[in-house]
Motif scaffolding. Structure first.
Motif: not given
Length: 271
Positions: A71-74, A96-103, A115-119, A121-126
């Motif tokens: 999540t530290d994109h720079a 491949n980086a990913g985390i999982s947690q019941g919400t 927010e952490r899961i989306m950051a 699993n998704v934004t970091a892929a981009f």
């Protein structure tokens, strides 16, 4: 002169940049690629685990580790550019980086987890793919066709699972994002591959307290994933049995799906 020779030698090997490499699916993919002679750029938060992984791989000194939070994109992009500068580019990039947690949406305190899961699993892929695309597109056509951008989705992204709103949403987003990117890059010859694991035996799934159908050893998964990536598959569910289940879930009407899964077991809310 010796350094230049070493660099040319590395460039003749497949070059793989991989996030989430310190455990689970990422570690298994790293081991599988190293066994094939690839040179690796290994990304994860935990430096000690990354170094231990590198030391265990064939030709350990050839690989590079980058201890960082995706999540530290720079910092992530600095690592990507460092890898390309040293090895002349990358052939396979795996987000491949990913985390999982019941919400559960009813709990305000779960917003931070969402927010952490989306950051991660998704934004970091981009952010993982971004530094590589222009470099790949600039290659001659025959070299572009060897390039792979790989997103790790999940069968949890096919339909929303109760108690896993964030994880299901994130993996659905990964699948849709990779589809969009695949179409966008089609004319370039660069392949975008989505791999959707079912239940794979990793630390992430071992905390589940419910039955996991078609549970697959992680090294078996990695071997099949490497074949899908090499073949340039647009989308592959592994194991194939879960692929059949995924197709059925896609076809099921909402009333039937809701009735079948309303009482499905929930993932734990605490990491």
């Amino acid at each position: 002169m010796a350094e230049a020779t070493e660099t040319r030698g590395a460039q003749s090997r497949q070059r793989v940049f991989l996030t989430g490499a310190s455990s689970g699916i990422g570690m298994a993919l790293a081991r599988a690629y190293a066994a094939q002679g690839a040179v690796l750029g290994l990304v994860a938060r935990r430096a000690a685990e990354l170094e231990a992984l590198r030391a265990s791989l064939p030709d350990a000194a050839a690989h590079r580790v980058y201890a960082l939070d995706v999540t530290d994109h720079a910092t992530l992009q600095d690592a990507a550019h460092a890898f390309m500068a040293e090895f002349g580019g990358a052939d396979v990039v795996i987000a491949n980086a990913g985390i999982s947690q019941g919400t559960l949406t009813e709990y305000q305190e779960d917003l931070a987890a969402f927010e952490r899961i989306m950051a991660v699993n998704v934004t970091a892929a981009f952010a993982t793919f971004t530094p590589f695309v222009a470099r790949m597109k600039a290659l001659p056509e025959h070299e572009r066709r060897r390039c792979r951008l790989v997103g790790i989705g999940s069968v949890a992204g096919i339909r929303g699972l109760p108690g896993a709103e964030a994880y299901s949403a994130s993996k659905a987003a990964v699948i849709s994002y990779c589809e969009s990117l695949r179409v966008e890059l089609r004319a370039s010859g660069i392949k975008v591959v989505t791999v959707a694991p079912g239940y794979i035996d990793t630390p992430m799934t071992r905390v589940n307290h419910y039955r996991m159908p078609f549970l697959m050893p992680v090294d078996v998964f990695a071997g099949r994933a490497l074949r899908a990536i090499a073949e340039g598959d647009s989308y592959r569910v592994i194991p194939w049995q879960m692929g059949v289940v995924a197709k059925l879930l896609r076809l099921a009407p909402n009333w039937l799906y809701d009735m079948a899964f309303a009482r499905a077991p929930h993932k734990k809310r605490n990491l």
